[in-house]
Write a protein that holds these residues in place. Structure first.
Motif, PDB file in Angstrom:
ATOM      1  N   PRO A  89     -65.710  -5.223 -11.240  1.00 54.47           N
ATOM      2  CA  PRO A  89     -64.557  -5.826 -10.568  1.00 54.47           C
ATOM      3  C   PRO A  89     -63.246  -5.771 -11.335  1.00 54.47           C
ATOM      4  CG  PRO A  89     -65.987  -7.521 -11.447  1.00 54.47           C
ATOM      5  CD  PRO A  89     -66.706  -6.211 -11.643  1.00 54.47           C
ATOM      6  N   LEU A  90     -63.280  -5.502 -12.623  1.00 52.81           N
ATOM      7  CA  LEU A  90     -62.047  -5.478 -13.403  1.00 52.81           C
ATOM      8  C   LEU A  90     -61.324  -4.138 -13.343  1.00 52.81           C
ATOM      9  CD1 LEU A  90     -63.331  -7.398 -16.537  1.00 52.81           C
ATOM     10  CD2 LEU A  90     -61.707  -8.231 -14.818  1.00 52.81           C
ATOM     11  N   GLU A  91     -62.009  -3.104 -12.887  1.00 50.30           N
ATOM     12  CA  GLU A  91     -61.402  -1.771 -12.934  1.00 50.30           C
ATOM     13  C   GLU A  91     -61.220  -1.152 -11.559  1.00 50.30           C
ATOM     14  OE1 GLU A  91     -65.217   1.072 -13.828  1.00 50.30           O
ATOM     15  OE2 GLU A  91     -64.401  -0.065 -15.499  1.00 50.30           O
ATOM     16  N   ALA A  92     -60.255  -0.253 -11.512  1.00 48.38           N
ATOM     17  CA  ALA A  92     -59.982   0.539 -10.323  1.00 48.38           C
ATOM     18  C   ALA A  92     -59.989   2.004 -10.732  1.00 48.38           C
ATOM     19  CB  ALA A  92     -58.636   0.169  -9.731  1.00 48.38           C
ATOM     20  N   GLU A  93     -60.567   2.820  -9.894  1.00 48.71           N
ATOM     21  CA  GLU A  93     -60.609   4.259 -10.152  1.00 48.71           C
ATOM     22  C   GLU A  93     -59.602   4.933  -9.231  1.00 48.71           C
ATOM     23  OE1 GLU A  93     -64.538   6.427 -10.569  1.00 48.71           O
ATOM     24  OE2 GLU A  93     -63.805   7.244  -8.670  1.00 48.71           O
ATOM     25  N   VAL A  94     -58.768   5.782  -9.795  1.00 45.89           N
ATOM     26  CA  VAL A  94     -57.788   6.522  -9.004  1.00 45.89           C
ATOM     27  C   VAL A  94     -58.081   8.007  -9.178  1.00 45.89           C
ATOM     28  CG1 VAL A  94     -55.348   6.942  -8.547  1.00 45.89           C
ATOM     29  CG2 VAL A  94     -56.074   4.713  -9.449  1.00 45.89           C
ATOM     30  N   THR A  95     -58.388   8.673  -8.071  1.00 43.00           N
ATOM     31  CA  THR A  95     -58.669  10.104  -8.089  1.00 43.00           C
ATOM     32  C   THR A  95     -57.495  10.825  -7.445  1.00 43.00           C
ATOM     33  OG1 THR A  95     -61.041   9.690  -7.909  1.00 43.00           O
ATOM     34  CG2 THR A  95     -60.282  11.919  -7.392  1.00 43.00           C
ATOM     35  N   PHE A  96     -56.876  11.701  -8.207  1.00 44.83           N
ATOM     36  CA  PHE A  96     -55.750  12.498  -7.720  1.00 44.83           C
ATOM     37  C   PHE A  96     -56.305  13.819  -7.188  1.00 44.83           C
ATOM     38  CE2 PHE A  96     -54.186   9.612 -10.894  1.00 44.83           C
ATOM     39  CZ  PHE A  96     -53.034   9.108 -10.316  1.00 44.83           C
ATOM     40  N   ASP A 123     -59.898  17.833  -8.958  1.00 42.78           N
ATOM     41  CA  ASP A 123     -59.448  16.449  -8.906  1.00 42.78           C
ATOM     42  C   ASP A 123     -59.349  15.884 -10.323  1.00 42.78           C
ATOM     43  OD1 ASP A 123     -59.507  16.624  -6.166  1.00 42.78           O
ATOM     44  OD2 ASP A 123     -61.303  15.394  -5.919  1.00 42.78           O
ATOM     45  N   VAL A 124     -58.481  14.920 -10.494  1.00 41.54           N
ATOM     46  CA  VAL A 124     -58.304  14.245 -11.776  1.00 41.54           C
ATOM     47  C   VAL A 124     -58.553  12.754 -11.548  1.00 41.54           C
ATOM     48  CG1 VAL A 124     -56.674  13.689 -13.624  1.00 41.54           C
ATOM     49  CG2 VAL A 124     -56.607  15.946 -12.528  1.00 41.54           C
ATOM     50  N   VAL A 125     -59.405  12.152 -12.384  1.00 45.78           N
ATOM     51  CA  VAL A 125     -59.777  10.747 -12.216  1.00 45.78           C
ATOM     52  C   VAL A 125     -59.250   9.923 -13.390  1.00 45.78           C
ATOM     53  CG1 VAL A 125     -61.695   9.123 -11.988  1.00 45.78           C
ATOM     54  CG2 VAL A 125     -61.874  11.409 -10.975  1.00 45.78           C
ATOM     55  N   TRP A 126     -58.616   8.801 -13.071  1.00 44.62           N
ATOM     56  CA  TRP A 126     -58.168   7.832 -14.064  1.00 44.62           C
ATOM     57  C   TRP A 126     -58.780   6.490 -13.705  1.00 44.62           C
ATOM     58  CZ3 TRP A 126     -54.420   7.830 -18.125  1.00 44.62           C
ATOM     59  CH2 TRP A 126     -53.892   9.083 -18.418  1.00 44.62           C
ATOM     60  N   VAL A 127     -59.196   5.739 -14.703  1.00 41.85           N
ATOM     61  CA  VAL A 127     -59.712   4.388 -14.500  1.00 41.85           C
ATOM     62  C   VAL A 127     -58.739   3.438 -15.182  1.00 41.85           C
ATOM     63  CG1 VAL A 127     -61.616   2.789 -14.926  1.00 41.85           C
ATOM     64  CG2 VAL A 127     -62.100   5.197 -14.406  1.00 41.85           C
ATOM     65  N   MET A 128     -58.329   2.413 -14.434  1.00 43.11           N
ATOM     66  CA  MET A 128     -57.373   1.441 -14.973  1.00 43.11           C
ATOM     67  C   MET A 128     -57.723   0.058 -14.450  1.00 43.11           C
ATOM     68  SD  MET A 128     -54.136   2.788 -12.734  1.00 43.11           S
ATOM     69  CE  MET A 128     -54.535   4.478 -13.149  1.00 43.11           C
ATOM     70  N   GLY A 129     -57.127  -0.953 -15.008  1.00 44.33           N
ATOM     71  CA  GLY A 129     -57.407  -2.326 -14.596  1.00 44.33           C
ATOM     72  C   GLY A 129     -56.851  -2.639 -13.225  1.00 44.33           C
ATOM     73  N   ARG A 130     -57.655  -3.340 -12.431  1.00 42.95           N
ATOM     74  CA  ARG A 130     -57.192  -3.785 -11.115  1.00 42.95           C
ATOM     75  C   ARG A 130     -55.991  -4.704 -11.268  1.00 42.95           C
ATOM     76  NH1 ARG A 130     -60.579  -7.759  -7.064  1.00 42.95           N
ATOM     77  NH2 ARG A 130     -60.614  -9.024  -8.948  1.00 42.95           N
ATOM     78  N   ASP A 131     -56.022  -5.595 -12.264  1.00 46.80           N
ATOM     79  CA  ASP A 131     -54.896  -6.512 -12.474  1.00 46.80           C
ATOM     80  C   ASP A 131     -53.633  -5.773 -12.890  1.00 46.80           C
ATOM     81  OD1 ASP A 131     -56.096  -5.932 -14.932  1.00 46.80           O
ATOM     82  OD2 ASP A 131     -55.384  -7.782 -15.843  1.00 46.80           O
ATOM     83  N   LEU A 132     -53.781  -4.655 -13.591  1.00 45.70           N
ATOM     84  CA  LEU A 132     -52.625  -3.835 -13.969  1.00 45.70           C
ATOM     85  C   LEU A 132     -51.925  -3.301 -12.720  1.00 45.70           C
ATOM     86  CD1 LEU A 132     -51.250  -2.469 -16.533  1.00 45.70           C
ATOM     87  CD2 LEU A 132     -52.599  -0.483 -15.917  1.00 45.70           C
ATOM     88  N   LEU A 133     -52.705  -2.797 -11.769  1.00 43.25           N
ATOM     89  CA  LEU A 133     -52.124  -2.312 -10.511  1.00 43.25           C
ATOM     90  C   LEU A 133     -51.452  -3.452  -9.747  1.00 43.25           C
ATOM     91  CD1 LEU A 133     -54.968   0.096  -9.345  1.00 43.25           C
ATOM     92  CD2 LEU A 133     -52.674   0.747 -10.087  1.00 43.25           C
ATOM     93  N   ALA A 134     -52.101  -4.612  -9.744  1.00 46.08           N
ATOM     94  CA  ALA A 134     -51.534  -5.762  -9.023  1.00 46.08           C
ATOM     95  C   ALA A 134     -50.205  -6.208  -9.629  1.00 46.08           C
ATOM     96  CB  ALA A 134     -52.537  -6.916  -9.032  1.00 46.08           C
ATOM     97  N   ARG A 135     -50.135  -6.273 -10.952  1.00 44.47           N
ATOM     98  CA  ARG A 135     -48.879  -6.678 -11.609  1.00 44.47           C
ATOM     99  C   ARG A 135     -47.802  -5.613 -11.433  1.00 44.47           C
ATOM    100  NH1 ARG A 135     -52.295  -8.200 -15.784  1.00 44.47           N
ATOM    101  NH2 ARG A 135     -51.618  -6.433 -17.018  1.00 44.47           N
ATOM    102  N   GLY A 136     -48.204  -4.351 -11.421  1.00 41.39           N
ATOM    103  CA  GLY A 136     -47.246  -3.255 -11.341  1.00 41.39           C
ATOM    104  C   GLY A 136     -46.450  -3.187 -10.057  1.00 41.39           C
ATOM    105  N   VAL A 137     -46.924  -3.812  -8.986  1.00 41.40           N
ATOM    106  CA  VAL A 137     -46.137  -3.820  -7.753  1.00 41.40           C
ATOM    107  C   VAL A 137     -44.988  -4.816  -7.839  1.00 41.40           C
ATOM    108  CG1 VAL A 137     -48.048  -3.019  -6.313  1.00 41.40           C
ATOM    109  CG2 VAL A 137     -47.603  -5.455  -6.508  1.00 41.40           C
ATOM    110  N   ARG A 138     -45.041  -5.721  -8.851  1.00 43.58           N
ATOM    111  CA  ARG A 138     -44.012  -6.751  -8.996  1.00 43.58           C
ATOM    112  C   ARG A 138     -43.113  -6.562 -10.201  1.00 43.58           C
ATOM    113  NH1 ARG A 138     -48.649  -9.385  -8.601  1.00 43.58           N
ATOM    114  NH2 ARG A 138     -48.428 -10.323 -10.654  1.00 43.58           N
TER     115      ARG A 138
END
Length: 143
Positions: free
Chosen positions: A40-47, A55-70
């Motif tokens: 639950p702490l991570e999000a996978e982004v596949t470009f 394809d290129v895959v990056w794994v980052m924190g879900r909370d990082l994505l949430a904060r980044g919109v603000r």
């Protein structure tokens, strides 16, 4: 623009059109954002660059994505921030890598909506509730 959204066994996947920025040009491509309740702490982004490229895959924190919109958030390889200015109020800038980073713009409402859908399954702050603590107890008992 959303191409696909699915919820299977609470895995949340959304493929959206994003833009890669190079110098002053914008190149459209698709990216798939995937979140699983067993991580639950991570999000996978596949470009998906298309044209026969892998394809290129990056794994980052879900909370990082949430904060980044603000607000500006992240450090090192992943930095995210909303873009200010006319015509760009609805965009988020995603910077991946250091030195000569890859830059992408993502629709702010689309990203925010996807993150909010993950919170409906595992709310922010409740991620540790779904961890298998018996597994960790077993590891500590073997020490």
């Amino acid at each position: 623009m959303t191409f696909r959204s699915s919820v299977g066994a609470h895995d949340l996947t959304r493929t959206i059109e994003i833009h890669q920025l190079r110098t002053r040009l914008r190149f459209p491509l698709r990216a798939t954002f995937r979140w699983r309740p067993d991580a639950p702490l991570e999000a996978e982004v596949t470009f998906h660059p298309g044209a026969g490229r892998s394809d290129v895959v990056w794994v980052m924190g879900r909370d990082l994505l949430a904060r980044g919109v603000r607000t500006l958030t992240g450090e090192g390889d992943v930095r995210i921030r909303p873009l200010a200015g006319p015509g760009r109020k609805g965009q988020v800038l995603l910077r991946l890598g250091t030195g000569s980073p890859a830059l992408f713009t993502v629709d702010r409402a689309e990203l925010s909506s996807w993150v909010e859908s993950t919170w409906a399954v595992v709310p922010a702050g409740a991620e540790a509730d779904s961890l298998d603590w018996d597994f960790f107890d077993g590891l500590l008992a073997d020490l």
